[in-house]
Scaffold this motif. Structure first.
Motif, PDB file in Angstrom:
ATOM      1  N   LEU A   1       0.829  -1.209   0.000  1.00 56.84           N
ATOM      2  CA  LEU A   1       0.000   0.000   0.000  1.00 56.84           C
ATOM      3  C   LEU A   1       0.861   1.257   0.000  1.00 56.84           C
ATOM      4  N   VAL A   2       1.962   1.240   0.762  1.00 61.30           N
ATOM      5  CA  VAL A   2       2.874   2.395   0.806  1.00 61.30           C
ATOM      6  C   VAL A   2       3.468   2.629  -0.578  1.00 61.30           C
ATOM      7  N   LYS A   3       3.886   1.548  -1.227  1.00 60.33           N
ATOM      8  CA  LYS A   3       4.483   1.673  -2.555  1.00 60.33           C
ATOM      9  C   LYS A   3       3.488   2.280  -3.542  1.00 60.33           C
ATOM     10  N   SER A   4       2.245   1.793  -3.522  1.00 62.57           N
ATOM     11  CA  SER A   4       1.261   2.338  -4.463  1.00 62.57           C
ATOM     12  C   SER A   4       0.889   3.771  -4.106  1.00 62.57           C
ATOM     13  N   GLU A   5       0.853   4.102  -2.824  1.00 54.98           N
ATOM     14  CA  GLU A   5       0.539   5.475  -2.419  1.00 54.98           C
ATOM     15  C   GLU A   5       1.648   6.435  -2.840  1.00 54.98           C
TER      16      GLU A   5
ATOM     17  N   PRO B   1      -0.340  13.613   1.834  1.00 60.04           N
ATOM     18  CA  PRO B   1       0.443  12.440   2.239  1.00 60.04           C
ATOM     19  C   PRO B   1       0.039  11.884   3.619  1.00 60.04           C
ATOM     20  N   GLU B   2      -1.062  12.383   4.198  1.00 61.10           N
ATOM     21  CA  GLU B   2      -1.463  11.935   5.535  1.00 61.10           C
ATOM     22  C   GLU B   2      -1.713  10.431   5.576  1.00 61.10           C
ATOM     23  N   TYR B   3      -2.379   9.891   4.560  1.00 60.89           N
ATOM     24  CA  TYR B   3      -2.636   8.451   4.460  1.00 60.89           C
ATOM     25  C   TYR B   3      -1.316   7.682   4.455  1.00 60.89           C
ATOM     26  N   LEU B   4      -0.335   8.184   3.707  1.00 60.29           N
ATOM     27  CA  LEU B   4       0.984   7.564   3.639  1.00 60.29           C
ATOM     28  C   LEU B   4       1.653   7.565   5.016  1.00 60.29           C
ATOM     29  N   HIS B   5       1.551   8.665   5.743  1.00 62.82           N
ATOM     30  CA  HIS B   5       2.155   8.748   7.083  1.00 62.82           C
ATOM     31  C   HIS B   5       1.505   7.748   8.041  1.00 62.82           C
ATOM     32  N   ILE B   6       0.205   7.556   7.912  1.00 62.73           N
ATOM     33  CA  ILE B   6      -0.492   6.583   8.763  1.00 62.73           C
ATOM     34  C   ILE B   6       0.025   5.179   8.455  1.00 62.73           C
ATOM     35  N   LEU B   7       0.108   4.832   7.172  1.00 59.91           N
ATOM     36  CA  LEU B   7       0.600   3.498   6.794  1.00 59.91           C
ATOM     37  C   LEU B   7       2.019   3.274   7.310  1.00 59.91           C
ATOM     38  N   GLU B   8       2.885   4.279   7.131  1.00 55.53           N
ATOM     39  CA  GLU B   8       4.281   4.138   7.550  1.00 55.53           C
ATOM     40  C   GLU B   8       4.426   3.998   9.064  1.00 55.53           C
ATOM     41  N   ALA B   9       3.447   4.499   9.827  1.00 58.60           N
ATOM     42  CA  ALA B   9       3.508   4.376  11.289  1.00 58.60           C
ATOM     43  C   ALA B   9       3.396   2.921  11.741  1.00 58.60           C
ATOM     44  N   TYR B  10       2.873   2.053  10.877  1.00 57.76           N
ATOM     45  CA  TYR B  10       2.737   0.640  11.226  1.00 57.76           C
ATOM     46  C   TYR B  10       3.912  -0.203  10.747  1.00 57.76           C
ATOM     47  N   LEU B  11       4.823   0.404   9.990  1.00 52.73           N
ATOM     48  CA  LEU B  11       5.996  -0.334   9.524  1.00 52.73           C
ATOM     49  C   LEU B  11       7.151  -0.167  10.506  1.00 52.73           C
ATOM     50  N   PRO B  12       7.953  -1.222  10.703  1.00 55.75           N
ATOM     51  CA  PRO B  12       9.134  -1.078  11.553  1.00 55.75           C
ATOM     52  C   PRO B  12      10.106  -0.071  10.941  1.00 55.75           C
ATOM     53  N   LYS B  13      10.903   0.539  11.789  1.00 54.04           N
ATOM     54  CA  LYS B  13      11.877   1.534  11.336  1.00 54.04           C
ATOM     55  C   LYS B  13      12.872   0.878  10.390  1.00 54.04           C
ATOM     56  N   MET B  14      13.135   1.555   9.289  1.00 52.58           N
ATOM     57  CA  MET B  14      14.099   1.046   8.312  1.00 52.58           C
ATOM     58  C   MET B  14      15.518   1.290   8.825  1.00 52.58           C
ATOM     59  N   ALA B  15      16.432   0.433   8.405  1.00 52.01           N
ATOM     60  CA  ALA B  15      17.840   0.597   8.781  1.00 52.01           C
ATOM     61  C   ALA B  15      18.381   1.861   8.101  1.00 52.01           C
ATOM     62  N   SER B  16      19.103   2.648   8.853  1.00 50.49           N
ATOM     63  CA  SER B  16      19.658   3.880   8.295  1.00 50.49           C
ATOM     64  C   SER B  16      20.906   3.559   7.473  1.00 50.49           C
ATOM     65  N   GLU B  17      21.328   4.533   6.692  1.00 51.28           N
ATOM     66  CA  GLU B  17      22.537   4.353   5.881  1.00 51.28           C
ATOM     67  C   GLU B  17      23.738   4.087   6.783  1.00 51.28           C
ATOM     68  N   GLU B  18      23.800   4.788   7.924  1.00 47.73           N
ATOM     69  CA  GLU B  18      24.922   4.583   8.860  1.00 47.73           C
ATOM     70  C   GLU B  18      24.904   3.163   9.432  1.00 47.73           C
ATOM     71  N   ASP B  19      23.690   2.661   9.776  1.00 50.10           N
ATOM     72  CA  ASP B  19      23.567   1.296  10.300  1.00 50.10           C
ATOM     73  C   ASP B  19      24.082   0.278   9.282  1.00 50.10           C
ATOM     74  N   ILE B  20      23.691   0.471   8.042  1.00 50.73           N
ATOM     75  CA  ILE B  20      24.091  -0.458   6.981  1.00 50.73           C
ATOM     76  C   ILE B  20      25.600  -0.405   6.769  1.00 50.73           C
ATOM     77  N   ARG B  21      26.134   0.830   6.669  1.00 53.18           N
ATOM     78  CA  ARG B  21      27.583   0.975   6.457  1.00 53.18           C
ATOM     79  C   ARG B  21      28.382   0.348   7.604  1.00 53.18           C
ATOM     80  N   SER B  22      27.972   0.590   8.845  1.00 52.67           N
ATOM     81  CA  SER B  22      28.735   0.045   9.979  1.00 52.67           C
ATOM     82  C   SER B  22      28.640  -1.478  10.009  1.00 52.67           C
TER      83      SER B  22
END
Length: 164
Positions: A84-88, A100-121
């Motif tokens: 749903l996030v991808k299609s929105e 984008p309010e609908y998108l923000h609601i959907l994203e609130a239910y997704l786990p936090k994505m790994a940051s660029e720093e997390d991936i690099r480290s």
């Protein structure tokens, strides 16, 4: 307003199944007359009939049945929300005036994505590039570790930078 300030949303450390949290948030949204939240949760739940279990009938014919509420996993629901996030995001890119309010609601239910720093480290600590002919061959191991918590395009860009 951060996601912790919102009365809705989910994260794996809540120790509550996502389905239960969605049902509770739906009830709250109805009591508070928050139509945007209510409609977003109903949209997520309307996708549940797509969750099926394959069956083989006595005749040998392949079929399927819908998953029961007990069989629906957090990963099933997260996959629905990601879709749903991808299609929105596509809709918003085509119609920038769209809220984008609908998108923000959907994203609130997704786990936090790994940051660029997390991936690099993690890459620096865990990937031995001497085992690979090309840095991008390490992508499988990296994505296996992070799973859906990492954006594949971001990981690819980080690995492409190592080629130079």
């Amino acid at each position: 307003m951060t996601t912790t300030d919102k009365p809705y949303g989910w994260s794996p450390d809540m120790h509550v199944p996502l389905l239960e949290k969605l049902k509770a948030d739906l009830k709250t949204s109805m009591l508070q007359k928050n139509e945007t939240l209510r409609n977003a949760i109903r949209q997520i739940m309307s996708e549940f009939p797509k969750l099926t279990v394959p069956l083989t009938l006595e005749s040998g014919k392949k079929s399927f049945r819908l998953k029961t509420a007990e069989e629906i996993t957090n990963d099933d629901i997260l996959d629905i929300i990601r879709g749903l996030v991808k299609s929105e995001k596509t809709v918003i890119s085509l119609k920038p005036e769209q809220s984008p309010e609908y998108l923000h609601i959907l994203e609130a239910y997704l786990p936090k994505m790994a940051s660029e720093e997390d991936i690099r480290s993690w890459i620096e600590e865990n990937v031995d590039f001497s085992k690979f002919k090309s840095p991008t061959q390490a992508m499988g191991a990296i994505m296996k570790h992070f799973g859906k918590q990492a954006d594949g395009n971001l990981v690819k860009r980080i690995l492409d930078e190592r080629k130079r």
